[in-house]
Write an enzyme that holds these catalytic residues in place. Structure first.
Site, short mmCIF file in Angstrom:
data_model
loop_
_atom_site.label_atom_id
_atom_site.label_comp_id
_atom_site.label_asym_id
_atom_site.label_seq_id
_atom_site.Cartn_x
_atom_site.Cartn_y
_atom_site.Cartn_z
CG ASP A 80 -2.29 0.38 1.00
OD1 ASP A 80 -2.49 1.21 0.11
OD2 ASP A 80 -3.19 -0.11 1.71
CG ASP B 175 -9.72 1.72 -0.77
OD1 ASP B 175 -8.71 1.75 -1.49
OD2 ASP B 175 -9.67 1.58 0.46
C1 GLA Z 1 -5.95 1.09 1.49
C2 GLA Z 1 -6.12 0.08 0.37
C3 GLA Z 1 -7.19 -0.92 0.76
C4 GLA Z 1 -6.84 -1.59 2.07
C5 GLA Z 1 -6.60 -0.54 3.13
C6 GLA Z 1 -6.04 -1.13 4.41
O1 GLA Z 1 -7.07 1.87 1.62
O2 GLA Z 1 -6.46 0.74 -0.81
O3 GLA Z 1 -7.37 -1.86 -0.27
O4 GLA Z 1 -5.69 -2.38 1.89
O5 GLA Z 1 -5.68 0.43 2.70
O6 GLA Z 1 -5.87 -0.13 5.39
#
Ligand code: GLA
Length: 638
Positions: free
Chosen positions: A191, A278
């Site tokens: 990430d 997301d």
């Molecule tokens: C980010 C990523 C998600 C998830 C969260 C975890 O938002 O895009 O897919 O992995 O972090 O905190």
């Protein structure tokens, strides 16, 4: 990720213009010079898109051993594992602390009792014994996304500032060794919040809870991202993977959400690359994530897939009361070669949804070995038709109603690049019903419905393949984009976690002007000197495409400056190389001139390269067309 928009604005970074970076790294070389090889990422194990389950959408950071193993067991018991769902990925929320001073990471043993001895090794052993693969999560920075956005989440790492630094930054080799050699994981998602959210003036840093790390990514603006810095860290991660997983049995998943122009370069650094923020369990959020990959067909290949995020089937507008939406979500992700990562608590998932995940015909579309992402054959704001060339020569198609009202869509043999005088057979991959038509037919799609078919017909191009039919074998190594700009074609959904205060959602994912199949880089119909082309590759001048040649004998195309170009002065020369050798070259062509035919003998050639070089002009953003570009003769797989 919660509360992203409440981020304090990032300090304006020392801008490192792309052009300068490119010029520096190629100081002695010419980026348009042929290299005779395929440069997109092929390390790791992702010749087809990975399939499996991830903890994040169902549980967030509230994970434990029972939940992970419960979903893993359902994967096996339901038959989904046997159908290819093998990766069981532990997302954010597993880390307890980094032990100081040796730097070793500890697992939250209150939630993962088996980790008390040997860290995650007992758990990965269990998953492997079930015939599954195991995935883990980390961050480019010192801290993770949930630490940045999770408020007072009780599941976050504990201890001092240094102990809570559980991300990769400063520990790449140590952590990759721990994850892959000691704990025996097979997959890592990296990430990017740690290099985005911890600027010196961010509230978290000012409160003394976290150390500052100068942000190098800004989701809202490509000009405020330091792309070379992000790429350098992914290079280090790759070097560590090579050292610590020498058998190459790993998958590297980049998660920088379409920021920093990653939609253009992610394909060079990892097996998966997130193209957007997301997903959430809302229809409009699906549209955003889908749009972030739907026009990036040339940027996904075997080994380097576009990732519009995990499946959210099982929640909100994709739950068992919304089967139309849930099926659309699955069909679209499948035909776009997205990873099929279920994000539901499988222990509670109703059979109707397990049946969606388990549709073997649709899985086969996703896992087709040719690895061609679907191409938009018809494109409007309410209706889209996507066509994916399969290895067998059949096609898969999706007729996607984005949701405004019922539509009787026309489907033509021409859209499929099939002959209009020969029968075309459609097999509906949900109902399994078959029908046959000649020339054209109608397909009724309800709002939010996606009809998905396997299609058999007679190819219009009898002996050969159009390059736009096989985007999985075409890599825009240099796509000519010198000034990354936000892509206006991505649906701007209200994101669902920050409400509607503030200025609204602006176009933010760079990629506008990137290479396209059957379209110009700016979403126009291909046209040279007044002649339209229904098939071809559209790209900017000063570009180089790498094309894998699967045993064909001849490359044929009609080239020229596209009529959509604003620049009417500068000339472009088109060159075809075979394994590094110049095979054909056009005249210098300007706007308005007729297309010039180019052919080249590519017998025995592994990599064909198509170079369009201009004498300058229009800031380099000069659209050119490789019309009807095709490989001819008898193809065979490598
Ligand atoms: C980010 C990523 C998600 C998830 C969260 C975890 O938002 O895009 O897919 O992995 O972090 O905190």
């Amino acid at each position: 990720m919660q509360d992203q928009r409440t981020l304090t604005r990032l300090p304006r970074l020392a801008l490192i213009p792309l052009l300068l970076a490119t010029a520096m790294s190629h100081a002695a070389t010419d980026p348009l010079a042929p290299t005779a090889h395929w440069s997109a990422y092929t390390a790791g194990r992702a010749s087809t898109p990975p399939m499996g389950w991830s903890s994040w959408n169902a549980f967030g950071t509230n994970i434990d051993e029972a939940k992970i193993l419960g979903s893993a067991q359902r994967l096996v018991d339901s038959g989904l594992a046997a159908k290819g769902y093998r990766y069981v990925n532990i997302d954010d929320g597993w880390a307890q602390r980094r032990v100081i001073p040796d730097g070793r990471l500890e697992v939250r043993t209150d939630q993962f009792p088996s980790a008390a001895k040997g860290g995650f090794r007992p758990l990965t052993d269990k998953l492997h014994a079930m015939g599954l693969k195991a995935g883990i999560y980390s961050d480019l920075g010192r801290n993770t996304c949930s630490q940045a956005y999770g408020g007072d989440d009780p599941n976050l790492p504990k201890g001092s500032v240094l102990e809570r630094e559980v991300g990769l930054y400063g520990h790449i080799d140590q952590d990759i060794k721990l994850f892959f050699s000691d704990w025996n994981f097979d997959f890592i998602k990296v990430d990017g919040c740690g290099v985005r959210a911890y600027g010196a003036d961010s509230p978290k840093v000012r409160s003394g809870q976290f150390r500052a790390l100068t942000p190098v990514l800004d989701l809202e603006s490509v000009t405020r991202s330091n792309i070379p810095a992000v790429q350098a860290e992914f290079d280090q991660i790759n070097a560590a993977l090579k050292r610590n997983k020498p058998d190459g049995d790993f998958l590297l998943s980049l998660c920088v959400w379409g920021s920093g122009d990653v939609r253009a370069w992610g394909k060079n650094f990892g097996n998966l690359s997130r193209t957007s923020d997301d997903i959430r369990p809302y229809w409009t959020r699906l549209l955003s994530n889908y749009d972030s990959v739907a026009r990036r067909e040339l940027y996904g290949h075997p080994g380097s897939w576009n990732d519009p995020d995990m499946l959210f089937i099982g929640a909100g507008e994709f739950d068992a009361n919304h089967l139309v939406e849930a099926r659309s979500h699955f069909a679209l992700w499948a035909i776009l070669n997205a990873p099929l990562m279920t994000g539901a608590d499988l222990t509670k998932t109703p059979q109707a949804l397990i049946d969606i995940f388990g549709n073997a015909d649709i899985i086969a579309v996703n896992q087709d070995p040719a690895g061609n992402q679907a191409v938009l054959a018809y494109d409007a704001d309410d209706l889209q038709i996507l066509v994916k060339q399969l290895a067998s020569g059949d096609k898969a198609i999706a007729v996607f109603n984005r949701g405004f009202g019922p539509i009787d869509a026309d489907l033509t043999a021409e859209q499929l690049k099939f002959r209009k005088d020969a029968p075309v057979t459609l097999t509906d991959l949900w109902s399994k019903e078959q029908s046959t038509f000649t020339n054209e037919t109608k397909v009724r799609v309800a709002p939010r419905e996606t009809k998905i078919f396997r299609v058999h017909g007679t190819r219009a191009l009898a002996q050969g393949v159009y390059l736009s039919e096989q985007p999985g074998s075409v890599n825009p190594a240099v796509d000519g984009v010198t000034t990354p700009q936000a892509d206006p074609t991505v649906f701007r959904s209200s994101n669902g976690w920050t409400g509607s205060k503030g200025p609204g959602e602006r176009p933010m994912y760079a990629g506008w002007g990137g290479a396209r199949a059957d379209s110009t880089p700016f979403n126009q119909v291909l046209q040279i000197g007044g002649k339209q082309f229904t098939t071809g590759i559209g790209i900017l001048a000063n570009s180089r495409l790498e094309v894998r040649n699967h045993g064909y004998g001849r490359l044929s195309t009609q080239v020229g400056v596209d009529d959509s170009a604003h620049d009417r002065t500068h000339a472009v020369t088109f060159m075809v190389y075979g394994d590094g050798k110049l095979l054909a070259k056009s005249k210098a062509l300007r706007w308005g001139q007729a297309a010039q035919a180019l052919t080249a003998d590519v017998t025995g050639v592994k990599v064909v390269e198509l170079v369009a070089r201009s004498t300058g002009g229009d800031n380099g953003m000069l659209p050119v067309t490789w019309g009807e570009a095709a490989l001819l003769g008898t193809g065979k797989s490598d």
